[in-house]
Design an enzyme around this catalytic site. Structure first.
Site, PDB file in Angstrom:
ATOM      1  N   ASP A 195       4.557  -0.837  -1.781  1.00 17.50           N
ATOM      2  CA  ASP A 195       3.260  -0.212  -2.067  1.00 17.50           C
ATOM      3  C   ASP A 195       3.491   1.177  -2.641  1.00 17.50           C
ATOM      4  OD1 ASP A 195       1.671  -2.256  -1.236  1.00 17.50           O
ATOM      5  OD2 ASP A 195       1.361  -1.494   0.782  1.00 17.50           O
ATOM      6  N   ASP A 253       0.232  -2.723   4.195  1.00 21.72           N
ATOM      7  CA  ASP A 253      -0.487  -2.038   5.269  1.00 21.72           C
ATOM      8  C   ASP A 253      -1.828  -2.672   5.591  1.00 21.72           C
ATOM      9  OD1 ASP A 253      -1.831  -1.333   3.005  1.00 21.72           O
ATOM     10  OD2 ASP A 253      -1.357   0.806   3.092  1.00 21.72           O
ATOM     11  N   ASP A 302      -2.680  -8.054   3.227  1.00 21.46           N
ATOM     12  CA  ASP A 302      -1.249  -8.121   2.901  1.00 21.46           C
ATOM     13  C   ASP A 302      -0.514  -9.101   3.816  1.00 21.46           C
ATOM     14  OD1 ASP A 302      -1.237  -6.280   0.813  1.00 21.46           O
ATOM     15  OD2 ASP A 302      -1.099  -4.581   2.178  1.00 21.46           O
TER      16      ASP A 302
END
Length: 1053
Positions: free
Chosen positions: A496, A765, A769
């Site tokens: 990310d 997070d 996901d």
């Protein structure tokens, strides 16, 4: 009335939970020898039960298969840290039973409450009975919470829906005493005595104890108590020493695992106390607590809904059914342990700990620490092969020794024949056979490396303990132990952007309002009053964050997500009165932000498009604030209709666009460079604008230049999503940056990379996901910004959300593999040398130079102490200059074979020279019997010292300087020192037990010199070149060619 909407520059998404099906190429499609050379998958034996490259989501049949194929002497010890398949089945059955019981109780309660409502009598439902300082007792509260208004309940437990409890120490203690704590009784871990019991379940050790007992009885009978107990007693003592040391080592590992499990369950969450939002542990939740809920959270206790908007709860953990339940004031009850699937809300806690169904469930099942790792499975295969070889050698030695004994070819130290038919007494014959049998059994003890698979657990536990204990490394929480090991083989990391590559410390640095750029961005003097009012109202209402202004005039506290905090802080500077706005307007309905929901695009003029592009090029996150007036009669009045109603997504009026800066983390560029040098490709997957993603990627070093920023190196999630499956597999390896991606795009990327043979680590997070984290070889969730759903789907939690911490995990993962290889090299050298010397001596002379007690001491050095010394080596920088280890890379490399053979051949040669030439060398001042005793003692001493010095060589299999960093590993130095001191004590003071004699300083010096030679010999050996193709792979290729040629010949007419 107007509708306010905050829109970020994230792309639209859709969810999927597809699972990857890995297929292995069919060897029938390859019809020539070149195919065998090029495709390693063709070398895979489909019948090999130990060929499990990934233990994550493996079917139970595969796990049963390799257990059944293992050659095991002590199953309780060998499989202690693997998944207990039988207990796993029992646990699922127990869960189902408790869930069914809870549902019956719930149904009965609802039936009773319904009956009470329907009774048409003058009497009312029994009023709550005050207990202590509260208006209700524990038992009544549990039943009342199912059918009671929030306001009524909050008054009874002295709480308020908006400000919660006071939260002072006295209040908390009183609540815990009255209503209990949010903990449940845990089943105690196994005691030391249990480990002691398991350690002696080894079949060979049991045989040795029986042999020792028989030898003890016969010895005392023939030689008397004073002298006759030494042979049997020394074997028994040696066996007990092995058992105790093994039990102590295993018990310490068990305590480490208990600490790891405790860390997993200590969830941090938000609670409102005295109107202030604070972070507390889930274990500190008390009755009366007001807890905010958002998507991805775990419901921390039983309670009732205070407020909720689109709140959907996943109750599968309690009911066992994958069904999402929507919560509102008609269905307000929330069960502990469930997950928030969508929406936002807040709850009043009415039951904690053992007084909840979740608490009952958790108290009834024990936390299972069992879990095998791919390396553990492969090492069981290695141990099985070595064990079979050792057993064969032991049987051969037994047959030879028994044959020589009964054919009168075995002589004692004085040269007398030990067995003469018709003359030797039965007790002497039995004693002789027992000694021979004991030697054979002891060879099996040494040959079967029971501790080899356990060395993986030891080094993993050590790595985790070091990472958690050292403040500089306390950055991870490992949920699956095997993930740390697999991380060492990672070939790519899909990371990310926000919070991982950046600091997640956001501030508004640019703002455009009404075609004007505010300079500075918090200058409200140029804003029209109505625009300012609408902007402030939109920000205050469209957030799950909070602003707390202390009454004593202290510093204002802003809570919420980093984006929310940045926008709230900006609005405060514009003059927003948060509490006033929230109280003076009424919220009719809320659509919480959810990355799965599409949001209509905002119609903007060229001016704003240029402004957005300019902000994106500066790596700013763009957030638009818009509104649309609506007539009140357009909004449904009924709650059930309101839930189905959607906010209009078109004809919005743009109020402002703000640019939020989230700077790169210090050191992230260096971390990316380290990964690149280590052969690990870093890919950035973000929901942000492609221009923003490109700017951050250049800043972090993921992209080296703007020339690289062309498709497909940099690609939008939508473009990748629309490709066919075959095209995605081809494009995936070329992708470096994916912008405007959805969680489903991340999942598709992971699947495509894994199909291409990559070992994929993924950071995530958000709740959405979870599928990608579950699908990846290693799922890495974020400890600060990550939701509980994401954490539960992950294998490792990065506590500081820092990408540099991910690199540290890679480093430690590689260290695990390297340490296991060091231990294997050391252990196999001991195995080869001990087996060869005993076999050759047994066949040639009918006796073995290393007796049972001596071999047990060698086994202790090799198995337990050797593992402690070598499996606890800290990682070195050199590990990050190698390529990742492949899934099917041989455990024993060509370099290891070279080192192993050099040392083993040297040791065997020296020991054979001493065995066959020792008597002539040492016969000057001793009788024949004494000479043989001195010779055998010298062989034993030399052999042990060779192992001590060779432990240093095993530390650095590829480096010339084996002493580098040795002083940093105090445990290694300590174990080597203790081993050496114990060896001196054994030779000089325990001769009666080990059948040794004292050596003079010359023989000690000779033993030391022979051992020290292994150091320069190792350096010379490292100059010998080795082929790049692993030996095992070359042998498999030759075997495949042989089978192919035989098959072709048989098929020919």
């Amino acid at each position: 009335m107007s509708e306010m909407m905050t829109s970020t520059s994230r792309g639209s998404t859709s969810s999927s939970n597809g699972l990857l099906t890995v297929t292995i190429a069919d060897s029938t499609t390859k019809d020539n020898d070149n195919a065998i050379d090029d495709d390693d998958d063709l070398l895979v034996d489909p019948d090999d039960p130990f060929d499990i490259t990934q233990t994550k989501n493996v079917p139970p049949e595969s796990l049963k298969r390799w257990r059944q194929a293992s050659f095991v002497l002590n199953a309780s010890r060998r499989f202690r840290y693997t998944l207990d398949l039988k207990k796993e089945e029992e646990k699922e059955e127990k869960k189902s039973m408790i869930r069914a019981h809870a549902q019956v109780i719930r149904a009965a309660l609802l039936f009773r409450l319904a009956g009470e409502r329907e009774l048409v009598t003058s009497s009312s439902v029994t009023a709550p009975t005050p207990v202590g300082n509260y208006g209700v007792g524990l038992e009544q509260l549990v039943s009342m919470s199912k059918d009671q208004s929030v306001k009524g309940l909050s008054n009874l437990v002295k709480s308020t829906p908006d400000k919660g409890i006071s939260g002072d120490d006295a209040d908390l203690i009183e609540r815990k005493n009255e209503f209990g704590t949010n903990t449940y009784p845990r089943k105690k871990g196994r005691s030391f005595w249990r480990f002691l019991w398991e350690s002696w379940q080894d079949l060979t050790l049991i045989i040795l104890i029986i042999a020792a007992a028989v030898s003890l009885v016969l010895g005392i009978k023939t030689e008397g108590l004073e002298e006759g107990w030494y042979d049997g007693g020394s074997i028994a003592f040696a066996v007990l020493l092995v058992i105790v040391v093994t039990a102590v080592s295993d018990y310490r590992q068990s305590l480490q695992f208990q600490n790891l499990n405790a860390e997993k369950q200590n969830i941090q969450l938000e609670a409102i106390r005295g109107g202030r939002t604070i972070k507390i542990s889930i274990f500190d939740i008390v009755v009366g607590e007001v807890v905010p809920l958002k998507i991805g959270d775990q419901v921390p206790a039983d309670g009732v809904l205070i407020t909720g908007h689109s709140l959907a709860i996943d109750e599968s953990s309690m009911t066992g059914e994958s069904k999402i339940v929507h919560k509102d004031h008609k269905s307000p009850f929330l069960m502990s342990g469930c997950k928030v699937a969508d929406g936002v809300g807040s709850m009043l806690v009415t039951g904690v700990g053992i007084n909840t169904e979740w608490g009952l469930l958790m108290a009834s099942i024990s936390e299972d620490t069992g879990e095998e790792t791919p390396l553990q499975v492969r090492l069981n295969g290695v141990a099985t092969f070595i064990g079979i070889v050792g057993l064969t050698v032991a049987v051969l030695v037994l047959a030879v020794l028994l044959g020589r004994y009964f054919s009168s070819h075995t002589k004692d130290l004085d040269g007398n024949v030990q067995f003469v038919a018709g003359k030797t007494s039965i007790s002497d014959a039995v004693d002789g056979v027992i000694k021979i049998f004991t030697i054979a059994v002891t060879i099996v003890v040494v040959a079967v490396p029971e501790g080899l698979p356990l060395a993986v657990t030891l080094t993993l536990a050590y790595s985790m303990r070091k990472m958690m204990a050292d403040k500089a490394l306390a950055i991870t929480q490992v949920r699956r132990l095997s993930a740390c090991e697999t991380m060492g083989s990672a070939t790519t990391i899909c990371s990310d952007k926000t919070g991982t590559l950046t600091l997640n410390q956001m501030t508004v640095v640019e703002a455009y309002v009404g075609r004007k750029k505010l300079n500075p961005p918090d200058d409200s003097s140029t804003m029209h009053p109505e625009v300012l009012s609408l902007t402030n109202e939109g920000i205050a209402q469209n957030t799950t964050g909070n602003i707390f202004v202390p009454q004593d005039g202290g510093e204002t506290e802003v809570t919420g997500s980093p984006t929310e905090k940045a926008i709230l802080s900006w609005a405060m500077k514009l003059g927003m009165k948060f509490d006033v706005i929230r109280k003076t307007s009424t919220i009719l309905h809320v659509f919480p932000f959810n990355s799965e929901k599409k949001r209509g695009g905002v119609a903007v003029k060229v001016f704003f498009k240029d402004a957005i592009d300019d902000m994106a090029a500066q790596s700013l996150r763009c957030v638009a604030i818009a509104y649309r007036p609506c007539e009140l009669d357009e909004v449904p009045s009924k709650e059930e209709d309101l839930e189905k109603w959607s906010l209009p997504e078109n004809d919005l009026i743009l109020l402002a666009i703000v640019g939020i800066k989230d700077p790169c983390r210090p050191g992230v560029k260096e971390a990316v460079r380290i990964c690149t040098d280590a052969g690990v490709k870093v890919r950035m997957v973000t929901g942000d604008n492609l221009q923003t993603a490109k700017a951050i990627a250049l800043e972090c070093g993921i992209l080296n230049s703007t020339e690289e920023a062309v498709e497909p190196t940099i690609i939008e999630g939508k473009t990748f999503r629309e490709l066919s499956e075959t095209e995605r597999e081809q494009v995936a390896k070329k992708i470096t940056v994916m912008g405007r991606s959805s969680p489903n795009d991340k999942l598709l990327l992971v699947q495509a990379l894994r199909k291409g043979g990559e070992v994929v680590a993924v950071t995530g997070d958000g709740t959405n996901d979870a599928p990608a984290l579950h699908e990846a070889d290693i799922g890495l969730s974020m400890g600060i910004s990550g939701t509980e759903v994401a954490k539960e789907s992950s294998d490792i939690i990065i506590l500081d959300d820092n990408f540099a911490s991910v690199v540290k995990v890679v480093r430690w993962g590689r260290s695990v593999y390297a340490n296991i290889q060091k231990f294997i090299q050391f252990q196999l050298t001991v195995n080869v040398a001990a087996l060869v010397i005993n076999v050759v001596a047994a066949i040639s002379s009918g006796d073995v130079p290393l007796n049972a007690v001596q071999l047990l001491w060698v086994n202790l050095i090799m198995d337990t102490l050797g593992a402690l010394a070598l499996a606890t080596e800290p990682p070195t920088d050199n590990l990050m200059h190698r390529s990742p280890v492949g899934r099917r890379e041989p455990l024993i490399t060509n370099i290891m074979w070279r080192n192993l053979l050099v040392q083993a051949l040297y040791q065997v040669a020296i020991l054979l020279v001493l065995n066959f030439g020792g008597e002539s060398i040492l016969s000057n001042h001793h009788s024949k019997a004494q000479t043989i005793q001195v010779k055998n003692t010298l062989i034993f001493n030399t052999f042990v010292l060779c192992q001590i010095f060779n432990e240093f060589n095993a530390r650095k299999p590829e480096e010339m300087n084996v002493f580098r960093g040795v002083t940093k590993n105090r445990l290694f130095v300590g174990i080597v020192g203790v081993t050496f001191v114990l060896q001196i004590i054994i030779i000089e003071f325990l001769g009666k037990f080990t059948t040794t004699v004292r050596l003079d300083w010359k023989l000690w010096l000779a033993s030391l010199c022979i051992g020290i030679v292994s150091w320069p010999l190792a350096m010379i050996g490292k100059l010998i070149p080795v082929p790049k193709t692993p030996l095992s792979r070359s042998l498999k290729k030759q075997l495949m060619r042989f089978k192919r040629s035989r098959g072709g010949g048989a098929a020919a007419p």
